[in-house]
Design a protein around this motif. Structure first.
Motif, PDB file in Angstrom:
ATOM      1  N   ASP A 160      32.034  -5.393  -3.617  1.00 35.60           N
ATOM      2  CA  ASP A 160      32.720  -5.163  -4.889  1.00 35.60           C
ATOM      3  C   ASP A 160      31.827  -5.339  -6.114  1.00 35.60           C
ATOM      4  O   ASP A 160      32.285  -5.608  -7.189  1.00 35.60           O
ATOM      5  CB  ASP A 160      33.912  -6.117  -5.002  1.00 35.60           C
ATOM      6  CG  ASP A 160      33.451  -7.562  -5.008  1.00 35.60           C
ATOM      7  OD1 ASP A 160      32.320  -7.812  -4.525  1.00 35.60           O
ATOM      8  OD2 ASP A 160      34.191  -8.415  -5.515  1.00 35.60           O
ATOM      9  N   LYS A 161      30.523  -5.224  -5.952  1.00 35.49           N
ATOM     10  CA  LYS A 161      29.690  -5.343  -7.152  1.00 35.49           C
ATOM     11  C   LYS A 161      28.697  -4.203  -7.216  1.00 35.49           C
ATOM     12  O   LYS A 161      28.485  -3.481  -6.251  1.00 35.49           O
ATOM     13  CB  LYS A 161      28.972  -6.698  -7.164  1.00 35.49           C
ATOM     14  CG  LYS A 161      28.068  -6.893  -5.975  1.00 35.49           C
ATOM     15  CD  LYS A 161      27.212  -8.137  -6.139  1.00 35.49           C
ATOM     16  CE  LYS A 161      26.229  -8.204  -4.991  1.00 35.49           C
ATOM     17  NZ  LYS A 161      25.369  -9.327  -5.003  1.00 35.49           N
ATOM     18  N   ILE A 162      28.109  -4.060  -8.426  1.00 35.73           N
ATOM     19  CA  ILE A 162      27.113  -3.017  -8.588  1.00 35.73           C
ATOM     20  C   ILE A 162      25.868  -3.432  -7.821  1.00 35.73           C
ATOM     21  O   ILE A 162      25.370  -4.532  -7.984  1.00 35.73           O
ATOM     22  CB  ILE A 162      26.753  -2.833 -10.069  1.00 35.73           C
ATOM     23  CG1 ILE A 162      28.001  -2.554 -10.880  1.00 35.73           C
ATOM     24  CG2 ILE A 162      25.715  -1.736 -10.236  1.00 35.73           C
ATOM     25  CD1 ILE A 162      27.754  -2.471 -12.369  1.00 35.73           C
ATOM     26  N   THR A 163      25.411  -2.569  -6.959  1.00 34.22           N
ATOM     27  CA  THR A 163      24.222  -2.936  -6.194  1.00 34.22           C
ATOM     28  C   THR A 163      23.245  -1.775  -6.203  1.00 34.22           C
ATOM     29  O   THR A 163      23.544  -0.694  -6.690  1.00 34.22           O
ATOM     30  CB  THR A 163      24.558  -3.234  -4.725  1.00 34.22           C
ATOM     31  OG1 THR A 163      25.272  -2.120  -4.213  1.00 34.22           O
ATOM     32  CG2 THR A 163      25.340  -4.498  -4.564  1.00 34.22           C
ATOM     33  N   SER A 164      22.097  -2.029  -5.668  1.00 35.05           N
ATOM     34  CA  SER A 164      21.130  -0.957  -5.517  1.00 35.05           C
ATOM     35  C   SER A 164      20.118  -1.386  -4.484  1.00 35.05           C
ATOM     36  O   SER A 164      19.971  -2.570  -4.212  1.00 35.05           O
ATOM     37  CB  SER A 164      20.480  -0.662  -6.864  1.00 35.05           C
ATOM     38  OG  SER A 164      19.172  -1.101  -6.889  1.00 35.05           O
ATOM     39  N   SER A 165      19.446  -0.421  -3.896  1.00 30.64           N
ATOM     40  CA  SER A 165      18.491  -0.801  -2.860  1.00 30.64           C
ATOM     41  C   SER A 165      17.152  -1.183  -3.470  1.00 30.64           C
ATOM     42  O   SER A 165      16.258  -1.644  -2.794  1.00 30.64           O
ATOM     43  CB  SER A 165      18.308   0.337  -1.870  1.00 30.64           C
ATOM     44  OG  SER A 165      17.652   1.397  -2.529  1.00 30.64           O
ATOM     45  N   ILE A 166      17.027  -0.978  -4.789  1.00 33.75           N
ATOM     46  CA  ILE A 166      15.826  -1.467  -5.457  1.00 33.75           C
ATOM     47  C   ILE A 166      16.236  -2.718  -6.216  1.00 33.75           C
ATOM     48  O   ILE A 166      17.029  -2.658  -7.149  1.00 33.75           O
ATOM     49  CB  ILE A 166      15.262  -0.410  -6.429  1.00 33.75           C
ATOM     50  CG1 ILE A 166      15.025   0.902  -5.676  1.00 33.75           C
ATOM     51  CG2 ILE A 166      13.985  -0.911  -7.064  1.00 33.75           C
ATOM     52  CD1 ILE A 166      14.698   2.062  -6.573  1.00 33.75           C
ATOM     53  N   GLN A 167      15.726  -3.838  -5.795  1.00 28.29           N
ATOM     54  CA  GLN A 167      16.176  -5.093  -6.393  1.00 28.29           C
ATOM     55  C   GLN A 167      15.336  -5.496  -7.590  1.00 28.29           C
ATOM     56  O   GLN A 167      14.105  -5.531  -7.531  1.00 28.29           O
ATOM     57  CB  GLN A 167      16.114  -6.196  -5.340  1.00 28.29           C
ATOM     58  CG  GLN A 167      16.047  -7.583  -5.950  1.00 28.29           C
ATOM     59  CD  GLN A 167      17.056  -8.527  -5.356  1.00 28.29           C
ATOM     60  OE1 GLN A 167      17.338  -8.470  -4.168  1.00 28.29           O
ATOM     61  NE2 GLN A 167      17.591  -9.388  -6.177  1.00 28.29           N
ATOM     62  N   ALA A 168      16.018  -5.800  -8.685  1.00 25.69           N
ATOM     63  CA  ALA A 168      15.321  -6.232  -9.894  1.00 25.69           C
ATOM     64  C   ALA A 168      14.911  -7.690  -9.770  1.00 25.69           C
ATOM     65  O   ALA A 168      15.671  -8.514  -9.274  1.00 25.69           O
ATOM     66  CB  ALA A 168      16.239  -6.053 -11.093  1.00 25.69           C
ATOM     67  N   ILE A 169      13.706  -8.000 -10.211  1.00 22.10           N
ATOM     68  CA  ILE A 169      13.235  -9.384 -10.257  1.00 22.10           C
ATOM     69  C   ILE A 169      13.009  -9.755 -11.721  1.00 22.10           C
ATOM     70  O   ILE A 169      12.295  -9.063 -12.436  1.00 22.10           O
ATOM     71  CB  ILE A 169      11.903  -9.561  -9.492  1.00 22.10           C
ATOM     72  CG1 ILE A 169      11.971  -8.938  -8.107  1.00 22.10           C
ATOM     73  CG2 ILE A 169      11.492 -11.027  -9.452  1.00 22.10           C
ATOM     74  CD1 ILE A 169      12.642  -9.766  -7.061  1.00 22.10           C
ATOM     75  N   TYR A 170      13.653 -10.844 -12.144  1.00 25.99           N
ATOM     76  CA  TYR A 170      13.556 -11.285 -13.530  1.00 25.99           C
ATOM     77  C   TYR A 170      12.641 -12.490 -13.609  1.00 25.99           C
ATOM     78  O   TYR A 170      12.546 -13.262 -12.655  1.00 25.99           O
ATOM     79  CB  TYR A 170      14.940 -11.672 -14.053  1.00 25.99           C
ATOM     80  CG  TYR A 170      15.911 -10.521 -13.997  1.00 25.99           C
ATOM     81  CD1 TYR A 170      16.076  -9.689 -15.093  1.00 25.99           C
ATOM     82  CD2 TYR A 170      16.626 -10.245 -12.825  1.00 25.99           C
ATOM     83  CE1 TYR A 170      16.952  -8.606 -15.038  1.00 25.99           C
ATOM     84  CE2 TYR A 170      17.496  -9.168 -12.767  1.00 25.99           C
ATOM     85  CZ  TYR A 170      17.655  -8.359 -13.873  1.00 25.99           C
ATOM     86  OH  TYR A 170      18.503  -7.292 -13.811  1.00 25.99           O
ATOM     87  N   SER A 171      11.981 -12.644 -14.767  1.00 21.21           N
ATOM     88  CA  SER A 171      11.211 -13.887 -14.882  1.00 21.21           C
ATOM     89  C   SER A 171      12.194 -15.023 -15.043  1.00 21.21           C
ATOM     90  O   SER A 171      13.227 -14.885 -15.684  1.00 21.21           O
ATOM     91  CB  SER A 171      10.225 -13.871 -16.042  1.00 21.21           C
ATOM     92  OG  SER A 171      10.432 -12.801 -16.885  1.00 21.21           O
ATOM     93  N   SER A 172      11.850 -16.133 -14.444  1.00 22.39           N
ATOM     94  CA  SER A 172      12.757 -17.263 -14.500  1.00 22.39           C
ATOM     95  C   SER A 172      11.975 -18.493 -14.944  1.00 22.39           C
ATOM     96  O   SER A 172      10.778 -18.426 -15.145  1.00 22.39           O
ATOM     97  CB  SER A 172      13.374 -17.492 -13.127  1.00 22.39           C
ATOM     98  OG  SER A 172      14.435 -18.408 -13.236  1.00 22.39           O
TER      99      SER A 172
END
Ligand code: ADP
Ligand code: MG
Length: 703
Positions: free
Chosen positions: A144-156
């Motif tokens: 039930d969520k927006i997904t994609s096969s390319i995963q975003a990586i954020y700086s943390s």
């Protein structure tokens, strides 16, 4: 009605006041909009699954990877260890997963022998691969969520990770925010630009930057957001420039008279290079146009900028205006003064020197002469900025090695006349094109791209410390030919003590290997009292000392043409721009010069790149570009100190040159038709520029 992107972040489900505070502090995220404009810094292809065996065969640094397998067990943790290690297996082998925080939470939530996806960046520790703080996801997908096969990586940040706001949670927030806002997001770019440049709409761009639906859409999303960001900067820079030119009439330097002509005919010690002639012409035209000049003069070390500065001051005097030249160090100011005074010999043109060590009595006399207009050109250090320094009629301000001065320091010189004087800032640290178009966008640029004749390119080599014997022999050989040598040690504020020790030790070693009476060694560093420093400097200038051991205080401007060897110690600790400056201290005479870069055997990959770059080119512009690539624009020398760093969310000045050029071109075109963005079709652009986060400083009044 309030715009949905302005909703406070605490109201996003899953955030709440506590996490909101953290997001504000750590990432500057206050609203839904801020969250959506916090972009990933990389992506992992989730359709690609690595095997453990494959990882073990890697010889280079490993990328972020995704593995599929099971956690088969935990290693026993002792109380002191404070870490949790799990064994993860796929069909091809085992790898360790390691946690240092949230141990009991992790242990409680992981089910053994259940299929998982594991994401992370494997590192080598004690000869074994492991992944620290991996992200773990069940292979049964939530739907039930927006997904994609390319995963975003954020700086943390550490704090975010510790509060369970690492990547996976962050992705979830983005998905949440997008589902709530997407249909209501308003386009920010005018329709005609979207159509003309085939841009993705804002909604699609935001969706695809966080959850790329395909590689192509991701590219288009990046393109659109970068273009928008850079267009905004270019519009702002170019608009400011238009405003300045309309608002500020400049002093009108209409004449070329006695001072300039006498100097040119009788005193010029050498033929000007064509580049010098061209640049003087450009400046002359600018100062004679009735518009205030705001110009950057770039010229590699040794290209003869001082002469250009002097000739501009002569033009100012011909038009009955005073000038000043501000230099970053006392050594440099004094040197300018001496060489200028010598060149002006016999002329009716008065030049004076003002530095921190000018005596009070001299000062008072100097101030009186300055106010009466008796002094034509004042050369000095920061001392020039002080309020007590009052001119009769200051018409031209020249700032040497401008990146050494802060924005405010420079701004103060503007105020020394009721009407702003012409400004010429000079630098030997070339400014990459992309920076020239953005942070320095309002300056006109002149370039001296030619060295005086007879200079031989400096030969640069790299030696590791164990080869010091060879280097010493080489130095002896050069000294036997009558040449002089610099040996430079790093001096970085934070570890001043340690550096000082290096310098002292180095001085000891050099003195032992180059003993009296055959050799004379002098030493110069920032901790010396001015008179001692001057005396040591003078020994070298007069040729009494063969070797000068110094810190990077000599980086800027020192001119001893007989010095032909520059030895740099701990090269890896210097930045590229600084190395280039240091190297510029030699190669100033007719002899072949050498730059010897010393370092340990172990070098970081960036350190090695810098050294290779120095060995492969003498071209300051190439070096500046490389510097930008290696360090990114935020950290570039001369931008941060000058307060000119700009905050880009997605575009990069090192990577997106083409988009930037395009944005500049488009901005210029827009402003030709609509200089103040008042037309209906540009209403969205005017709104975008008015938004506080896009307010750039008014660079035109600070340089
Ligand atoms: P920079 O651009 O690094 O400030 P300088 O102005 O210090 O360079 O000039 C370096 C040296 O070159 C000085 O000794 C200067 O006198 C000399 N020089 C400058 N212009 C010429 C020229 N056209 N021909 C020969 N020598 C020159
Ligand atoms: Mg100079």
């Amino acid at each position: 009605m309030a715009y949905i992107l302005d909703t406070e972040i605490q109201f996003l489900p899953g955030v709440g006041p506590k996490r909101a505070e953290l997001l504000q502090k750590e990432l500057g995220v206050f609203t839904f909009g801020d969250l959506l404009y916090t972009f990933p810094f990389r992506y992992v292809d989730k359709s690609r699954i690595y095997t453990v065996k494959e990882l073990q065969q890697y010889t280079e640094e490993l990328p972020y990877v995704q593995l599929r397998g099971k956690i088969t067990g935990f290693k026993a943790i002792t109380a002191q260890q404070k870490r949790l290690t799990a064994i993860f297996s796929d069909e091809t082998g085992n790898i360790e997963l390691v946690w240092f925080k949230g141990l009991s939470y992790v242990q409680k939530n992981i089910q053994l022998n259940t299929p998982y996806f594991v994401f992370g960046k494997p590192t080598l520790f004690n000869g074994k691969l492991n992944i620290v703080h991996p992200e773990i996801e069940s292979t049964l997908k939530e739907t039930d969520k927006i997904t994609s096969s390319i995963q975003a990586i954020y700086s943390s940040t550490e704090r975010l990770k510790n509060s369970f706001l690492a990547n996976k949670a962050f992705n979830k927030l983005q998905s949440q925010a997008l589902s709530m806002t997407l249909p209501y997001i308003q386009e920010t770019m005018p329709a005609y630009l979207v159509a003309e440049h085939k841009l993705l709409g804002l909604r699609e761009a935001l969706l695809n930057i966080h959850f790329p639906q395909s590689t192509l859409l991701l590219q288009q999303a990046e393109q659109r957001l970068k273009f928008e960001e850079l267009l905004c900067i270019e519009l702002s820079v170019l608009r400011q420039r238009t405003k300045r030119i309309i608002a500020n009439n400049g002093f009108y330097f209409s004449k070329i008279g006695n001072h300039f002509n006498t100097f040119y005919n009788n005193n010029l010690p050498f033929e000007l290079t064509n580049a010098q002639k061209r640049v003087i012409k450009e400046i002359r035209a600018n100062m004679g146009s009735g518009k205030q000049m705001n110009r950057l003069l770039q010229g590699d070390v040794g290209s003869g900028k001082t002469m250009v500065a002097l000739m501009c001051a002569l033009i100012a005097a011909d038009n009955e205006f005073q000038s000043c030249i501000m230099a970053p160090t006392e050594i440099l100011a004094t040197q300018h003064f001496n060489s200028v005074a010598q060149m002006l010999n016999g002329m009716n043109f008065k030049v004076a020197l003002l530095t921190g060590s000018t005596k009070k009595s001299e000062r008072n006399e100097l101030f009186a002469q300055l106010q009466s207009g008796e002094i034509d050109l004042l050369i000095g250090t920061h001392a020039l900025i002080e309020d007590t320094v009052q001119f009769e009629n200051l018409g031209l301000v020249i700032i040497d090695e401008q990146h050494r001065f802060g924005v405010e320091q420079r701004g103060k010189l503007w105020e020394k006349n009721e009407h702003p004087p012409h400004i010429l800032v000079m630098t030997a640290t070339p400014i990459p094109r992309t920076l020239a178009m953005t942070v320095y966008g309002d300056l006109d640029v002149s370039v001296i791209d030619e060295l005086p004749p007879g200079r031989k390119p400096i030969k640069t080599v790299h030696y590791t410390d164990s080869k010091r014997g060879i280097v010493f022999d080489f130095m002896r050989g050069q000294i036997a030919k009558g040449r002089q040598v610099y040996v430079v040690y790093p001096l970085i504020q934070e570890s001043e003590k340690m550096d000082y020790k290096n310098l002292e030790e180095g001085y000891g070693i050099i003195s032992d290997n180059f003993p009296l009476p055959k050799y004379k060694v002098c030493i110069v560093h920032g901790k010396l009292k001015n008179d001692v420093k001057d005396a040591e400097m003078q020994k070298f200038v007069r040729g009494e000392a063969n070797i000068m051991v110094a810190t990077s205080v000599i980086e800027v401007g020192v001119n001893v043409p007989n010095a032909s060897v520059m030895v740099i110690e701990s090269t890896e600790r210097f930045g590229l721009a600084q190395l280039h400056q240091l190297r510029g201290r030699v190669g100033r005479g007719a002899d072949q010069s050498f730059c010897i870069l010393m370092s340990g055997v172990k070098l970081s990959s960036d350190g090695r790149k810098r050294i290779n770059m120095m060995c492969s080119t003498n071209n300051g512009f190439e070096i500046a570009e490389a510097d930008l690539q290696l360090r990114g624009h935020g950290d570039l020398e001369g931008t941060r100190q000058s307060g000119l760093a700009i905050d880009l969310k997605i575009a990069s000045l090192s990577k997106d040159q083409r988009i930037l050029e395009n944005a500049r071109h488009v901005a210029a075109k827009i402003l030709v038709d609509d200089p103040f963005l008042t037309s209906d079709k540009n209403a969205l652009l005017a709104k975008m520029l008015a938004r506080p986060k896009h307010e750039t400083k008014d660079y035109s009044v600070i340089s």
